[in-house]
Scaffold this motif. Sequence first.
Motif, mmCIF file in Angstrom:
data_model
loop_
_atom_site.group_PDB
_atom_site.id
_atom_site.type_symbol
_atom_site.label_atom_id
_atom_site.label_comp_id
_atom_site.label_asym_id
_atom_site.label_seq_id
_atom_site.Cartn_x
_atom_site.Cartn_y
_atom_site.Cartn_z
ATOM 1 N N UNK A 76 -8.455 -78.827 -15.722
ATOM 2 C CA UNK A 76 -9.360 -78.799 -16.952
ATOM 3 C C UNK A 76 -9.823 -77.692 -17.521
ATOM 4 N N UNK A 77 -8.681 -77.312 -18.716
ATOM 5 C CA UNK A 77 -8.384 -76.158 -19.242
ATOM 6 C C UNK A 77 -7.945 -76.791 -20.096
ATOM 7 N N UNK B 226 1.458 -69.369 -12.211
ATOM 8 C CA UNK B 226 0.496 -68.362 -11.590
ATOM 9 C C UNK B 226 -0.597 -67.715 -12.383
ATOM 10 N N UNK B 227 -0.545 -67.734 -13.922
ATOM 11 C CA UNK B 227 -1.778 -67.055 -14.482
ATOM 12 C C UNK B 227 -2.926 -68.446 -14.968
ATOM 13 N N UNK B 228 -1.954 -69.553 -15.009
ATOM 14 C CA UNK B 228 -3.469 -70.744 -15.051
ATOM 15 C C UNK B 228 -3.710 -71.208 -14.682
ATOM 16 N N UNK B 229 -3.272 -71.022 -13.806
ATOM 17 C CA UNK B 229 -4.142 -71.424 -11.728
ATOM 18 C C UNK B 229 -5.018 -70.273 -11.170
ATOM 19 N N UNK B 230 -4.568 -69.044 -11.920
ATOM 20 C CA UNK B 230 -6.398 -68.185 -11.505
ATOM 21 C C UNK B 230 -6.831 -68.286 -12.719
ATOM 22 N N UNK B 231 -6.562 -68.363 -14.381
ATOM 23 C CA UNK B 231 -7.554 -68.699 -15.057
ATOM 24 C C UNK B 231 -8.026 -69.585 -14.748
ATOM 25 N N UNK B 232 -7.880 -71.380 -14.014
ATOM 26 C CA UNK B 232 -8.799 -72.122 -13.874
ATOM 27 C C UNK B 232 -9.781 -71.607 -12.714
ATOM 28 N N UNK B 233 -9.439 -70.927 -11.572
ATOM 29 C CA UNK B 233 -10.283 -70.484 -10.618
ATOM 30 C C UNK B 233 -11.122 -70.108 -10.964
ATOM 31 N N UNK B 234 -11.145 -69.308 -11.982
ATOM 32 C CA UNK B 234 -11.703 -67.993 -12.458
ATOM 33 C C UNK B 234 -13.330 -69.098 -13.753
ATOM 34 N N UNK B 235 -12.861 -70.184 -13.166
ATOM 35 C CA UNK B 235 -13.221 -71.735 -14.678
ATOM 36 C C UNK B 235 -13.308 -71.004 -15.467
ATOM 37 N N UNK B 236 -12.167 -70.458 -16.054
ATOM 38 C CA UNK B 236 -12.084 -70.577 -17.809
ATOM 39 C C UNK B 236 -12.504 -72.121 -17.781
ATOM 40 N N UNK B 237 -12.449 -72.402 -19.587
ATOM 41 C CA UNK B 237 -12.483 -74.024 -19.992
ATOM 42 C C UNK B 237 -11.619 -74.363 -21.111
ATOM 43 N N UNK C 95 -21.041 -74.483 -21.995
ATOM 44 C CA UNK C 95 -20.960 -72.997 -21.157
ATOM 45 C C UNK C 95 -19.051 -72.786 -21.659
ATOM 46 N N UNK C 96 -18.276 -71.896 -22.387
ATOM 47 C CA UNK C 96 -17.291 -72.368 -22.342
ATOM 48 C C UNK C 96 -16.190 -71.015 -22.728
ATOM 49 N N UNK C 97 -15.653 -70.828 -21.622
ATOM 50 C CA UNK C 97 -15.430 -69.048 -21.304
ATOM 51 C C UNK C 97 -14.143 -68.998 -21.666
ATOM 52 N N UNK C 98 -13.359 -68.812 -22.138
ATOM 53 C CA UNK C 98 -11.590 -68.434 -23.150
ATOM 54 C C UNK C 98 -10.350 -67.912 -21.996
ATOM 55 N N UNK C 99 -9.613 -68.718 -21.494
ATOM 56 C CA UNK C 99 -8.619 -67.629 -20.703
ATOM 57 C C UNK C 99 -7.736 -67.423 -21.965
ATOM 58 N N UNK C 100 -7.396 -65.705 -21.388
ATOM 59 C CA UNK C 100 -5.997 -65.457 -22.571
ATOM 60 C C UNK C 100 -5.179 -64.936 -21.210
ATOM 61 N N UNK C 101 -4.128 -65.543 -21.418
ATOM 62 C CA UNK C 101 -2.343 -64.533 -20.334
ATOM 63 C C UNK C 101 -1.825 -63.347 -21.389
ATOM 64 N N UNK C 102 -2.120 -62.040 -20.410
ATOM 65 C CA UNK C 102 -1.172 -61.397 -21.874
ATOM 66 C C UNK C 102 -1.100 -60.737 -20.435
ATOM 67 N N UNK C 103 -0.647 -59.499 -21.584
ATOM 68 C CA UNK C 103 0.649 -57.931 -20.551
ATOM 69 C C UNK C 103 0.184 -56.509 -21.470
ATOM 70 N N UNK C 104 -0.336 -56.451 -22.703
ATOM 71 C CA UNK C 104 -0.834 -55.685 -23.395
ATOM 72 C C UNK C 104 -0.560 -54.617 -23.054
ATOM 73 N N UNK C 105 1.185 -54.396 -23.304
ATOM 74 C CA UNK C 105 2.655 -53.018 -22.905
ATOM 75 C C UNK C 105 2.891 -52.341 -24.390
ATOM 76 N N UNK C 106 2.174 -52.208 -24.758
ATOM 77 C CA UNK C 106 0.438 -51.705 -24.793
ATOM 78 C C UNK C 106 0.292 -52.470 -25.997
#
Length: 392
Positions: free
Chosen positions: A194-195, A83-94, A1-12
């Motif tokens: 483990x990302x 902060x963003x990478x640690x949050x991604x890891x906490x959400x289970x991102x692979x 099971x793979x889950x990809x994180x994208x760190x972003x701002x979307x501004x816009x």
Amino acid sequence: MQLCAIICEYNPLHLGHAWQIEQAKRRFGSVVCIMSGSFVQRGEPAVLDKFTRAQCALKAGADAVFALPCLYSLQSAEGFASGAVRLAAGLGATHLCFGSETGESENFMDAAKILADEPAAFSEKLKGNLQNGLPEPPALKQALSAALSDGASYPAAFQKAVQQILPSFPNEAFLPNALLGVEYLKAIQRYNLQITPFALPRALPYSSSQCRSGLSSGQFTGLPAYTKDALQTHPLVDFNAMEPSLLYRLRSMDADAFHTLPFVTEGLENRLLQAARQAVTLSDLLSLCQTKRYPLSRIKRLLCCAYLGITQQDMQSANRQGPTYAQLLALNPSAQTVRHALKHSPLPICTNAAALPENQQLSLEQRATDLYALLSHQPCGLDYTASLSTRP
């Protein structure tokens, strides 16, 4: 099971962002976005509120969108990425997908290892470059100041030191997205996460800054239809909207309060105090504060912290702890991979701030949401009342 994180701002969120989400979903199946909340890393309020931008991300194909707390989004590249990478890891991102000007993961890994380990050779070369007062490359001035500098001469010293150790490290790798990529990998190594990183070359000629520059004249080049609709139907915010409330806040602060702000070193707090006593507009304020030693992005992040009442102690605590919660802004109900990952997350997941009344990081985020709402002419309490965005 793979889950990809994208760190972003979307501004816009523009067509390049939508393409990145599409590519990440094609490779990994599910995508979760870690998005700056009300205030972004360049030291400004976001052009649209975080709930509206999360809706745009969902329409672009994201399976879930979480807010990156202002305690991280208002830091330099290192703190933002950590902060963003640690949050991604906490959400289970692979996996972590990020755009870059080069798209070469090998160079990123080499540079990240050097920065994470800080070998003596690198430290000595950096120290020597700083003492020699090397000029900063003009083409990289804005990007490097915003990303890594602790002073105007640091980026050039950083670049020269890295390239002396890694002669093959290309100049393009010092552009803003590539620099953030190095910081992401550095955080992965430092915290033994483990990302697996995946650098995606930028394929479309769009940037958020270019998109923002056209908004005042009604130009929406490079934006998908749903972003255009959001920009036309929701209140827009820019840095100038902070003028009366920020100037009031600064003039109400005493010298001790300036000393407690993040990022203030080498007398910067005194310079800001004097500027706040003289300036009658934000333009005046920035002109009085900015020097070659203090780049504009750093000054603006500091001003946002003053506006929000964020202190150095708040930042230090956040960096030690890492994110202590995850605020879910938008969710695709059919995203089973995301739902499974969240069930096993060590972080408390909240869609309503009432669920975590004692969480100090979330309390500061609520304040940021409320003060952003003041700028966008909305009521307080949106972290309690805004509905979770979903799509079929």
